[in-house]
Structure formats: structure tokens, C-alpha cells
Scaffold this active site. Structure first.
Site, PDB file in Angstrom:
ATOM      1  CG  HIS A 161      -4.727  -0.586  -0.229  1.00 17.24           C
ATOM      2  ND1 HIS A 161      -4.568  -1.438  -1.298  1.00 17.24           N
ATOM      3  CD2 HIS A 161      -6.021  -0.698   0.143  1.00 17.24           C
ATOM      4  CE1 HIS A 161      -5.706  -2.043  -1.554  1.00 17.24           C
ATOM      5  NE2 HIS A 161      -6.614  -1.613  -0.698  1.00 17.24           N
ATOM      6  NE  ARG A 172      -0.720  -0.549  -2.569  1.00 15.23           N
ATOM      7  CZ  ARG A 172      -0.226  -0.408  -1.350  1.00 15.23           C
ATOM      8  NH1 ARG A 172       0.385   0.715  -1.017  1.00 15.23           N
ATOM      9  NH2 ARG A 172      -0.329  -1.378  -0.467  1.00 15.23           N
ATOM     10  CE1 TYR A 199       2.244  -1.888   2.322  1.00 15.78           C
ATOM     11  CE2 TYR A 199       1.127  -1.066   4.278  1.00 15.78           C
ATOM     12  CZ  TYR A 199       1.268  -1.094   2.906  1.00 15.78           C
ATOM     13  OH  TYR A 199       0.433  -0.327   2.120  1.00 15.78           O
TER      14      TYR A 199
END
Length: 360
Positions: free
Chosen positions: A263, A259, A273
Site C-alpha cells: 500500500h 497494485r 493479506y
């Protein structure tokens, strides 16, 4: 037993048809799609990418509520949906609204779902689907039940569901595939492995080398596929659907994808991250770029055709959000009415109270 585990893991190699350069690397498994079908698949991918961009903008403007970006996962989502039939039943996760739209959910209802409006969860007649599941992995257990119902009714159809790599850490994941396997229920279980769930790397989710190999414990077929290759995803889905309706049981399908956005739009920051180098590496695998190159070399796609799709998408999105804006606002009494066929006394009292408030 180490050699046994290594032997199992070595059998799960990534299935691919188009490489990153849009070249066919697996002619034997090339799906039998006409030029028009190939163009329609590309049209849907372009449309969905624009829908994602506009949905992010609308969310930032405060015109949408919950939204989980989809850019990067179009091949995984649309390649699988394109192989389904109208009678198949989709049980999506919260990122899987595109599959619902192409299965028949009107776009304005998808926007209402994002806003939390109950009408966004009401599937039109003939659209076999549940509304997107927010609880991680819960749709896997539901899918096993729906698939068993399909089998008991003797229908030639499948139940299809999706979760992410993080969803495989939920108990519902194993319960669902185990139940479906035990009853040879016609179910397709997709794991869209975008490597980070919400923010946890997949290697910290599990010690398994692949997520597809988790099918072994449930006694069902498992396969890992290049989730950035729309033709590979389509071919695997069609093969698995054929197996299911022929009584050969469910399949666990791991799509290796990515993606590009956060999120969800609820404050996630992927730069915390994920590295820029990793993002750049996956940008080169963009499913739209890969498929566009393939179609252009076949002489059946052009920049002019793509621009036409982009303008059509923008116009339809504009009309859909306008319709969602004009749709009657939901009231507290709507929630109470939708809860029970016959209201218990305590809710009857609340109903009267809110009816009075809403009449003022």
C-alpha cells in the site's frame, strides 16, 4: 425489494476493449487514437513503471520520504489522464503522483513532495491541480467544489479526482458525488478498486456487488471499467468528460485494477493479506504486457523502442533526484512564513526565535 437491487447490480458490467491477451474484444468502442498517440501512451506507461521501481529503491535508500507504489495501476492512472485537457483540474490522492507529472508537475518537485518539502506542493503556472491528498476521501468534497466553480465560470473543463476502494467507505465520498450530482457539476470521480485498500478486502468494505453502483444513490452516471485495459479507461474517461462539459453532470468511474506492491513503503506487508496465487493471477493481467502485445501486433512497438524509453526514464529520474538533492533545504521559518499572509503575535515571536537559531 431484493429483485430491485439485483436488477440494479446486473446493469454494472465491466467495460473492456482489450482482453488479457491484448486482443480487441470491443471494436465499436475502440478510441480514435493515432499510432503516434498509442505509442505515446505506451511510452508513458513504461516510463511510469520505471519511475515506480526507482522510487521504491530511493525510498529504501532513505532518499525519499512517503511513497505509495503504482505498479499495476498504470492503465487506470495514465489512461484517464491521457483523455484530459490542459485546462482540466486534477485533485489526486496520494498514489496519483503520475497523473500530476504527466499533467505538468516537474519530476524533481514530485520527489520534493515525497520528502515533505513545501515546494513539492507548489504547482507551476498553468498546471491546474492540488497537491496529493493524504486524508482518505477528502479530495471528493474538494472536487465537487472545484467542479461547481468551473461550471459557474462557464469554462469547458472538468475537475477530476481519484480514490481507492477503501475511500468509498468515507463520508466525504458520498457527500462529494451527491453535491456534484445535485448541481450537475462537471466532475469525474474515479475509484481505483485494487481490492484491498490498505489491507481490508473490498467485500468487507461494502455489501454492494460493485462500487460503480453507488452512483445510483447520488443520481449520477456510474460505470465499471477494466482498469488493466488502458484503452478502455481512456474511452470511458473521454466519454465522461464529453458528457460533463456538455452539462450532463458528473460520472463515477470504478476501475478494476491491482497494485503489485505494498500500500505504501511505510511498513505495509501485502503477503499478510494477499495470497501468492492471487498475485500470480493479476500478474497475467499486467496492463503493460497487454498493451505491449497489442502494439507489437500492430507493428508500431518493439523491444528496442521500449529499451530506449527505459534508459531515458532512468536518466531523467537521476537528474531529477539530483536537482531535488540540491534544492535549498526547508527551514522552520519557511513553515511559519507559509502559514499566514500576516503573522499573528505568537508566530511572530517564534519567527524571531527561529531566525536567530538558523543564523548561527
Amino acid at each position: 425489494m431484493k429483485h430491485v437491487l439485483e436488477s440494479v447490480e446486473s446493469q454494472f458490467e465491466m467495460f473492456q476493449i482489450l482482453n488479457e491477451d491484448g486482443k480487441i474484444v470491443n471494436k465499436d468502442d475502440m478510441p480514435d487514437l493515432s499510432d503516434e498517440e498509442l505509442k505515446e501512451l505506451m511510452r508513458r506507461m513504461v516510463y511510469t513503471r520505471i519511475l515506480d521501481q526507482r522510487s521504491i529503491a530511493l525510498n529504501r535508500q532513505g532518499r525519499l520520504g512517503f511513497y505509495a507504489p503504482t505498479a499495476g495501476q498504470e492503465a487506470s492512472q495514465l489512461g484517464s489522464q491521457f483523455a484530459l485537457e490542459k485546462e482540466d483540474f486534477i485533485l489526486p490522492g496520494y498514489r496519483d503522483v503520475p497523473q500530476l507529472i504527466w499533467q505538468g508537475l516537474p519530476l524533481y518537485q514530485a520527489f520534493l513532495f515525497s520528502r515533505g518539502h513545501f515546494h513539492g506542493n507548489q504547482m507551476p503556472e498553468g498546471v491546474n491541480a492540488l497537491s496529493p491528498q493524504i486524508i482518505i476521501g477528502a479530495q471528493y468534497v474538494q472536487t465537487a467544489g472545484v467542479a461547481l466553480g468551473i461550471k459557474k465560470r462557464g469554462r469547458k473543463a472538468v475537475a477530476v479526482t481519484y480514490t481507492g476502494d477503501g475511500g468509498t467507505s468515507q463520508g466525504d465520498f458520498y457527500e462529494g458525488i451527491n453535491f456534484a450530482g445535485a448541481y450537475k457539476a462537471p466532475a469525474l470521480f474515479f475509484v481505483q478498486n485494487n481490492y484491498f485498500a490498505i489491507s481490508v478486502p473490498v467485500e468487507k468494505q461494502t455489501n454492494a456487488k460493485t462500487l460503480a453502483q453507488k452512483a445510483v444513490a447520488a443520481g449520477i452516471e456510474g460505470i465499471q471499467v477494466d482498469g488493466m485495459d488502458v484503452l478502455a479507461v481512456y474511452a470511458v474517461t473521454k466519454h465522461s468528460r464529453d458528457r460533463a462539459i456538455n452539462g450532463e453532470g458528473p460520472t463515477l468511474i470504478e476501475t478494476l485494477t491491482y497494485r503489485y506492491g505494498p500500500h505504501t513503503m511505510a511498513g505495509d506487508d501485502p503477503t499478510r493479506y494477499r495470497t501468492e496465487d492471487l498475485d500470480n493471477e493479476w500478474e497475467k493481467k499486467d496492463p503493460l504486457v497487454r498493451f505491449r502485445t497489442f502494439l507489437e501486433e500492430k507493428g508500431i512497438w518493439s523491444e528496442e523502442e521500449e529499451n530506449k524509453v527505459i534508459e531515458e526514464a532512468k536518466d531523467e529520474i537521476k537528474q531529477a533526484i539530483k536537482k531535488a538533492d540540491e534544492y535549498p533545504k526547508q527551514k522552520v521559518t519557511d513553515f511559519i512564513e507559509n502559514m499566514f499572509e500576516e503573522l499573528p503575535n505568537n508566530l511572530q515571536e517564534q519567527m524571531e526565535e527561529y531566525k536567530e537559531k538558523e543564523s548561527k
